[in-house]
Design an enzyme around this catalytic site. Structure first.
Site, PDB file in Angstrom:
ATOM      1  CD1 TRP A 101      -6.616  -3.923  -7.606  1.00 26.77           C
ATOM      2  CD2 TRP A 101      -5.921  -3.537  -9.698  1.00 26.77           C
ATOM      3  NE1 TRP A 101      -6.125  -2.642  -7.652  1.00 26.77           N
ATOM      4  CE2 TRP A 101      -5.706  -2.370  -8.912  1.00 26.77           C
ATOM      5  CE3 TRP A 101      -5.566  -3.529 -11.043  1.00 26.77           C
ATOM      6  CZ2 TRP A 101      -5.135  -1.213  -9.442  1.00 26.77           C
ATOM      7  CZ3 TRP A 101      -5.011  -2.368 -11.566  1.00 26.77           C
ATOM      8  CH2 TRP A 101      -4.802  -1.240 -10.779  1.00 26.77           C
ATOM      9  CG  ASP A 170      -2.887  -9.823  -8.593  1.00 26.39           C
ATOM     10  OD1 ASP A 170      -1.834  -9.610  -7.965  1.00 26.39           O
ATOM     11  OD2 ASP A 170      -3.526  -8.927  -9.176  1.00 26.39           O
ATOM     12  CE  LYS A 194      -0.382  -2.269  -4.304  1.00 28.82           C
ATOM     13  NZ  LYS A 194      -0.545  -2.114  -5.743  1.00 28.82           N
TER      14      LYS A 194
END
Length: 359
Positions: A101, A170, A194
Protein backbone atom coordinates in the site's frame (compact mmCIF):
# COMPACT_ATOMS: atom_id res chain seq x y z
CA UNK A 1 -22.08 -24.00 14.09
CA UNK A 2 -21.10 -20.40 14.83
CA UNK A 3 -18.97 -18.96 12.06
CA UNK A 4 -15.80 -17.03 12.86
CA UNK A 5 -14.38 -14.55 10.36
CA UNK A 6 -10.88 -13.11 9.97
CA UNK A 7 -11.21 -11.20 6.67
CA UNK A 8 -8.71 -8.46 5.92
CA UNK A 9 -11.46 -6.03 4.99
CA UNK A 10 -14.30 -5.36 4.79
CA UNK A 11 -14.32 -7.07 8.13
CA UNK A 12 -16.42 -7.80 11.19
CA UNK A 13 -18.57 -5.06 12.66
CA UNK A 14 -19.58 -5.09 16.35
CA UNK A 15 -22.68 -7.24 16.84
CA UNK A 16 -24.31 -4.46 18.89
CA UNK A 17 -23.89 -2.09 15.95
CA UNK A 18 -25.43 -4.53 13.51
CA UNK A 19 -28.35 -5.14 15.87
CA UNK A 20 -29.06 -1.42 16.23
CA UNK A 21 -28.82 -0.91 12.48
CA UNK A 22 -31.26 -3.79 12.01
CA UNK A 23 -33.72 -2.29 14.49
CA UNK A 24 -33.55 1.11 12.74
CA UNK A 25 -33.58 -0.29 9.21
CA UNK A 26 -37.03 0.87 8.15
CA UNK A 27 -37.74 3.39 10.89
CA UNK A 28 -34.89 5.60 12.03
CA UNK A 29 -35.84 7.15 15.39
CA UNK A 30 -39.55 7.24 14.61
CA UNK A 31 -39.22 9.01 11.28
CA UNK A 32 -40.65 6.12 9.26
CA UNK A 33 -37.63 6.16 6.96
CA UNK A 34 -34.25 4.48 6.78
CA UNK A 35 -31.50 7.03 7.37
CA UNK A 36 -30.46 6.50 3.73
CA UNK A 37 -33.79 8.00 2.69
CA UNK A 38 -33.21 11.21 4.62
CA UNK A 39 -31.85 14.34 2.97
CA UNK A 40 -28.19 14.89 3.75
CA UNK A 41 -29.16 18.52 4.32
CA UNK A 42 -31.82 17.61 6.86
CA UNK A 43 -31.44 17.76 10.63
CA UNK A 44 -31.72 14.00 11.20
CA UNK A 45 -28.67 13.24 9.07
CA UNK A 46 -26.75 16.39 10.01
CA UNK A 47 -26.96 15.35 13.68
CA UNK A 48 -25.37 11.99 12.83
CA UNK A 49 -22.70 13.70 10.73
CA UNK A 50 -21.70 16.01 13.56
CA UNK A 51 -21.88 13.26 16.18
CA UNK A 52 -19.45 11.17 14.15
CA UNK A 53 -16.99 14.08 13.85
CA UNK A 54 -17.26 14.89 17.54
CA UNK A 55 -16.76 11.26 18.53
CA UNK A 56 -13.67 11.07 16.33
CA UNK A 57 -12.34 14.18 18.04
CA UNK A 58 -13.04 12.87 21.52
CA UNK A 59 -11.73 9.34 21.03
CA UNK A 60 -8.48 10.41 19.35
CA UNK A 61 -8.09 13.68 21.27
CA UNK A 62 -7.93 15.63 18.01
CA UNK A 63 -6.84 19.23 18.69
CA UNK A 64 -8.60 22.31 17.32
CA UNK A 65 -5.68 22.78 14.94
CA UNK A 66 -7.04 19.88 12.87
CA UNK A 67 -10.23 19.35 10.89
CA UNK A 68 -12.11 16.06 10.42
CA UNK A 69 -13.43 15.21 6.96
CA UNK A 70 -15.55 12.32 5.69
CA UNK A 71 -14.75 11.62 2.04
CA UNK A 72 -15.35 8.93 -0.55
CA UNK A 73 -13.04 6.92 -2.80
CA UNK A 74 -11.21 4.96 -0.14
CA UNK A 75 -7.54 5.30 0.78
CA UNK A 76 -6.71 4.85 -2.91
CA UNK A 77 -8.21 8.23 -3.73
CA UNK A 78 -6.14 9.75 -0.94
CA UNK A 79 -3.02 8.42 -2.68
CA UNK A 80 -3.84 10.98 -5.38
CA UNK A 81 -5.46 13.78 -3.35
CA UNK A 82 -2.48 14.13 -1.03
CA UNK A 83 0.11 14.94 -3.72
CA UNK A 84 -2.39 16.98 -5.71
CA UNK A 85 -3.04 19.23 -2.71
CA UNK A 86 0.25 19.11 -0.83
CA UNK A 87 3.18 19.12 -3.26
CA UNK A 88 3.93 22.78 -4.05
CA UNK A 89 6.35 23.82 -6.76
CA UNK A 90 9.96 23.27 -5.75
CA UNK A 91 9.14 20.70 -3.07
CA UNK A 92 9.41 16.90 -3.08
CA UNK A 93 7.17 14.41 -1.30
CA UNK A 94 9.08 11.76 0.64
CA UNK A 95 7.78 8.20 1.16
CA UNK A 96 8.76 5.37 3.48
CA UNK A 97 8.00 2.04 1.82
CA UNK A 98 6.90 -0.77 4.11
CA UNK A 99 4.55 -2.76 1.89
CA UNK A 100 2.25 -2.86 -1.10
CA UNK A 101 0.00 0.00 0.00
CA UNK A 102 2.86 2.41 0.64
CA UNK A 103 4.25 1.43 -2.77
CA UNK A 104 0.92 2.27 -4.39
CA UNK A 105 0.75 5.61 -2.59
CA UNK A 106 4.26 6.42 -3.78
CA UNK A 107 3.56 5.34 -7.37
CA UNK A 108 0.52 7.61 -7.47
CA UNK A 109 2.52 10.54 -6.14
CA UNK A 110 5.12 10.00 -8.87
CA UNK A 111 2.38 10.53 -11.46
CA UNK A 112 1.41 13.87 -9.93
CA UNK A 113 4.47 15.67 -8.58
CA UNK A 114 8.04 15.41 -7.42
CA UNK A 115 8.36 12.44 -5.07
CA UNK A 116 11.06 10.18 -3.68
CA UNK A 117 11.23 6.94 -1.68
CA UNK A 118 13.72 7.71 1.08
CA UNK A 119 13.52 4.50 3.13
CA UNK A 120 12.42 1.04 2.03
CA UNK A 121 11.96 -2.36 3.62
CA UNK A 122 11.64 -4.13 0.27
CA UNK A 123 15.03 -5.86 0.55
CA UNK A 124 13.62 -7.90 3.45
CA UNK A 125 10.50 -8.76 1.39
CA UNK A 126 8.74 -6.46 3.86
CA UNK A 127 9.13 -8.99 6.66
CA UNK A 128 10.63 -6.36 8.94
CA UNK A 129 10.27 -2.60 9.29
CA UNK A 130 13.28 -0.58 8.12
CA UNK A 131 15.36 1.60 10.42
CA UNK A 132 13.67 4.98 10.67
CA UNK A 133 16.65 7.30 10.31
CA UNK A 134 15.34 9.88 7.87
CA UNK A 135 16.36 13.48 8.58
CA UNK A 136 13.85 16.09 7.33
CA UNK A 137 14.96 18.40 4.55
CA UNK A 138 13.86 21.94 3.67
CA UNK A 139 12.93 20.49 0.29
CA UNK A 140 10.29 18.18 1.78
CA UNK A 141 6.65 18.69 0.92
CA UNK A 142 5.77 15.99 3.46
CA UNK A 143 6.85 12.58 4.77
CA UNK A 144 4.41 9.71 4.21
CA UNK A 145 4.21 6.51 6.26
CA UNK A 146 1.83 3.55 6.40
CA UNK A 147 1.21 2.68 10.04
CA UNK A 148 0.12 -0.94 9.56
CA UNK A 149 0.74 -3.27 6.65
CA UNK A 150 -2.16 -5.65 6.20
CA UNK A 151 -0.55 -7.92 3.61
CA UNK A 152 2.74 -8.56 5.43
CA UNK A 153 1.53 -8.25 9.01
CA UNK A 154 3.91 -5.52 10.14
CA UNK A 155 3.09 -2.41 12.19
CA UNK A 156 5.11 0.55 13.42
CA UNK A 157 5.21 0.00 17.20
CA UNK A 158 5.20 3.67 18.25
CA UNK A 159 3.25 6.23 16.24
CA UNK A 160 4.73 9.03 18.34
CA UNK A 161 8.30 8.15 17.36
CA UNK A 162 8.19 10.00 14.03
CA UNK A 163 9.24 13.62 13.73
CA UNK A 164 8.55 15.72 10.66
CA UNK A 165 6.94 19.15 10.12
CA UNK A 166 4.37 17.61 7.77
CA UNK A 167 3.96 13.95 8.66
CA UNK A 168 1.27 12.05 6.76
CA UNK A 169 0.01 8.59 7.68
CA UNK A 170 -2.20 6.00 6.07
CA UNK A 171 -3.86 4.47 9.14
CA UNK A 172 -6.57 2.59 7.27
CA UNK A 173 -5.96 -0.68 9.08
CA UNK A 174 -5.14 0.37 12.63
CA UNK A 175 -6.78 3.70 13.36
CA UNK A 176 -8.73 3.60 16.64
CA UNK A 177 -6.76 0.52 17.75
CA UNK A 178 -4.30 2.37 20.02
CA UNK A 179 -3.68 5.89 21.28
CA UNK A 180 -1.22 8.31 19.65
CA UNK A 181 -0.65 12.06 19.43
CA UNK A 182 -2.61 13.45 16.50
CA UNK A 183 -0.82 16.79 16.80
CA UNK A 184 2.38 15.17 15.51
CA UNK A 185 0.69 14.63 12.14
CA UNK A 186 -0.19 16.97 9.31
CA UNK A 187 -2.68 14.55 7.79
CA UNK A 188 -4.06 11.13 8.70
CA UNK A 189 -6.35 9.14 6.46
CA UNK A 190 -8.19 5.86 6.93
CA UNK A 191 -10.60 3.85 4.85
CA UNK A 192 -13.35 2.83 7.25
CA UNK A 193 -13.67 -0.85 6.41
CA UNK A 194 -11.29 -2.21 9.04
CA UNK A 195 -11.79 -0.39 12.35
CA UNK A 196 -14.28 2.41 11.67
CA UNK A 197 -17.24 0.87 9.87
CA UNK A 198 -18.20 -0.34 6.40
CA UNK A 199 -16.57 0.55 3.11
CA UNK A 200 -17.73 3.72 1.38
CA UNK A 201 -16.33 6.41 3.66
CA UNK A 202 -12.78 7.55 4.37
CA UNK A 203 -11.89 9.60 7.43
CA UNK A 204 -9.32 12.36 6.92
CA UNK A 205 -7.81 14.31 9.80
CA UNK A 206 -5.95 17.32 8.41
CA UNK A 207 -4.09 20.20 10.02
CA UNK A 208 -5.88 23.40 9.10
CA UNK A 209 -2.80 25.20 7.80
CA UNK A 210 -2.66 22.59 5.01
CA UNK A 211 -6.10 23.60 3.73
CA UNK A 212 -4.75 25.73 0.90
CA UNK A 213 -6.89 26.73 -2.06
CA UNK A 214 -5.53 25.98 -5.51
CA UNK A 215 -7.04 26.55 -8.93
CA UNK A 216 -4.95 23.63 -10.17
CA UNK A 217 -6.95 21.15 -8.07
CA UNK A 218 -10.52 20.23 -9.11
CA UNK A 219 -13.04 21.22 -6.45
CA UNK A 220 -14.11 17.64 -5.73
CA UNK A 221 -10.46 16.76 -4.99
CA UNK A 222 -9.69 19.81 -2.85
CA UNK A 223 -9.33 19.39 0.91
CA UNK A 224 -10.07 23.10 1.29
CA UNK A 225 -13.38 22.80 -0.56
CA UNK A 226 -14.47 19.78 1.48
CA UNK A 227 -13.50 21.47 4.74
CA UNK A 228 -15.39 24.67 3.89
CA UNK A 229 -18.46 22.59 3.11
CA UNK A 230 -18.15 20.42 6.24
CA UNK A 231 -17.77 17.27 4.09
CA UNK A 232 -21.10 18.04 2.44
CA UNK A 233 -19.81 19.49 -0.83
CA UNK A 234 -21.48 16.57 -2.59
CA UNK A 235 -23.88 13.95 -1.27
CA UNK A 236 -21.95 12.01 1.38
CA UNK A 237 -22.11 8.23 1.85
CA UNK A 238 -24.94 8.60 4.33
CA UNK A 239 -25.34 5.01 5.45
CA UNK A 240 -21.60 4.41 5.80
CA UNK A 241 -21.28 7.47 8.05
CA UNK A 242 -24.35 6.38 10.03
CA UNK A 243 -22.65 3.03 10.72
CA UNK A 244 -19.31 4.70 11.41
CA UNK A 245 -21.03 6.81 14.07
CA UNK A 246 -22.49 3.67 15.66
CA UNK A 247 -19.06 2.01 15.67
CA UNK A 248 -17.51 5.06 17.34
CA UNK A 249 -20.28 4.99 19.93
CA UNK A 250 -19.43 1.30 20.54
CA UNK A 251 -15.75 2.19 21.03
CA UNK A 252 -16.75 4.87 23.54
CA UNK A 253 -18.98 2.48 25.49
CA UNK A 254 -16.29 -0.20 25.39
CA UNK A 255 -13.73 1.97 27.16
CA UNK A 256 -12.22 4.04 24.37
CA UNK A 257 -8.99 3.68 22.42
CA UNK A 258 -6.91 2.70 25.45
CA UNK A 259 -9.17 -0.28 26.04
CA UNK A 260 -9.02 -1.19 22.35
CA UNK A 261 -5.22 -1.35 22.64
CA UNK A 262 -5.41 -3.68 25.66
CA UNK A 263 -7.86 -5.96 23.88
CA UNK A 264 -5.88 -6.01 20.65
CA UNK A 265 -2.64 -6.89 22.40
CA UNK A 266 -4.36 -9.77 24.19
CA UNK A 267 -6.00 -11.05 21.01
CA UNK A 268 -2.75 -10.95 19.05
CA UNK A 269 -0.76 -12.60 21.83
CA UNK A 270 -2.84 -15.77 21.92
CA UNK A 271 -2.29 -16.35 18.19
CA UNK A 272 1.40 -15.39 18.22
CA UNK A 273 1.88 -17.75 21.16
CA UNK A 274 0.45 -20.59 19.07
CA UNK A 275 2.99 -19.73 16.37
CA UNK A 276 6.00 -19.24 18.67
CA UNK A 277 5.35 -22.36 20.72
CA UNK A 278 4.90 -24.61 17.67
CA UNK A 279 8.63 -25.35 17.28
CA UNK A 280 8.57 -24.04 13.68
CA UNK A 281 5.47 -25.98 12.64
CA UNK A 282 4.02 -22.51 12.06
CA UNK A 283 6.33 -19.80 10.74
CA UNK A 284 5.50 -16.17 11.39
CA UNK A 285 6.03 -14.03 8.30
CA UNK A 286 6.87 -10.78 10.09
CA UNK A 287 9.90 -10.59 12.35
CA UNK A 288 8.90 -10.39 16.04
CA UNK A 289 9.98 -6.75 16.45
CA UNK A 290 7.75 -5.67 13.56
CA UNK A 291 4.64 -7.75 14.23
CA UNK A 292 1.19 -6.28 13.79
CA UNK A 293 -1.61 -6.49 16.34
CA UNK A 294 -4.09 -6.15 13.49
CA UNK A 295 -2.93 -8.76 10.95
CA UNK A 296 -1.19 -11.95 12.07
CA UNK A 297 0.60 -13.60 9.13
CA UNK A 298 2.11 -17.08 9.10
CA UNK A 299 2.92 -20.04 6.86
CA UNK A 300 3.24 -23.82 7.07
CA UNK A 301 5.95 -26.09 5.70
CA UNK A 302 4.20 -27.15 2.49
CA UNK A 303 1.44 -26.07 0.12
CA UNK A 304 -0.36 -29.36 0.72
CA UNK A 305 -0.42 -28.77 4.47
CA UNK A 306 -1.61 -25.21 3.96
CA UNK A 307 -4.49 -26.40 1.79
CA UNK A 308 -5.42 -28.91 4.47
CA UNK A 309 -5.29 -26.17 7.11
CA UNK A 310 -7.77 -24.03 5.16
CA UNK A 311 -10.03 -27.02 4.53
CA UNK A 312 -10.16 -28.08 8.17
CA UNK A 313 -10.38 -24.57 9.56
CA UNK A 314 -13.50 -23.95 7.47
CA UNK A 315 -14.91 -27.30 8.55
CA UNK A 316 -14.51 -25.93 12.08
CA UNK A 317 -16.34 -22.69 11.21
CA UNK A 318 -13.22 -20.50 10.85
CA UNK A 319 -13.13 -18.43 7.65
CA UNK A 320 -11.09 -15.70 5.96
CA UNK A 321 -7.60 -17.01 6.81
CA UNK A 322 -6.11 -17.32 3.34
CA UNK A 323 -3.08 -15.07 3.03
CA UNK A 324 -2.55 -12.47 0.33
CA UNK A 325 -1.25 -13.94 -2.93
CA UNK A 326 2.03 -12.01 -2.63
CA UNK A 327 2.85 -13.68 0.70
CA UNK A 328 0.83 -16.89 0.70
CA UNK A 329 0.11 -18.83 3.85
CA UNK A 330 -2.39 -17.34 6.24
CA UNK A 331 -3.53 -14.01 7.60
CA UNK A 332 -5.76 -13.56 10.63
CA UNK A 333 -7.09 -10.02 10.64
CA UNK A 334 -8.14 -9.19 14.18
CA UNK A 335 -9.42 -5.64 14.04
CA UNK A 336 -11.22 -3.97 16.93
CA UNK A 337 -14.58 -5.71 16.50
CA UNK A 338 -13.13 -9.24 16.28
CA UNK A 339 -13.82 -10.72 19.75
CA UNK A 340 -11.30 -12.46 21.99
CA UNK A 341 -13.29 -15.67 21.71
CA UNK A 342 -12.62 -15.83 17.96
CA UNK A 343 -8.88 -15.53 18.52
CA UNK A 344 -8.99 -18.14 21.27
CA UNK A 345 -10.83 -20.52 18.93
CA UNK A 346 -8.24 -20.01 16.19
CA UNK A 347 -5.34 -20.62 18.58
CA UNK A 348 -7.00 -23.80 19.86
CA UNK A 349 -7.54 -25.02 16.31
CA UNK A 350 -3.90 -24.28 15.44
CA UNK A 351 -2.67 -26.36 18.38
CA UNK A 352 -5.01 -29.23 17.50
CA UNK A 353 -3.97 -29.11 13.84
CA UNK A 354 -0.31 -29.28 14.84
CA UNK A 355 -1.00 -32.25 17.10
CA UNK A 356 -2.66 -34.00 14.18
CA UNK A 357 -0.10 -33.27 11.46
CA UNK A 358 3.12 -32.32 13.26
CA UNK A 359 6.05 -34.71 13.32
Amino acid sequence: MTRIYFQAGPTTLPKEVMQQAKEEWDDFQGTGLNIMEHSHRGKDYEDIHEQAKNRMRSLLDIPDTHDVLFLQGGASLQFAMIPMNLIPDGKTAKYILTGSWSEKAYQEAQRIGSSEAVISGKDSAYRTLPVMDYVPSENDAYLHITSNNTIYGTQWPDLNAFSHPTLIADMSSDIMSRPFSVDKYGLIYAGAQKNLGPSGVTAVIIRKDLLQESNAVPSILSYSVHAKNKSLYNTPPVYSIYLLNLVLDWVERSGGVNEMEVRNQKKAKVIYDAIDQSHDFYNGYATPDSRSNMNVTFTLGSKELEQQFIKESEENGIYGLKGHRSVGGFRASIYNAVPQESCDSLATFMVQFQEKYGK
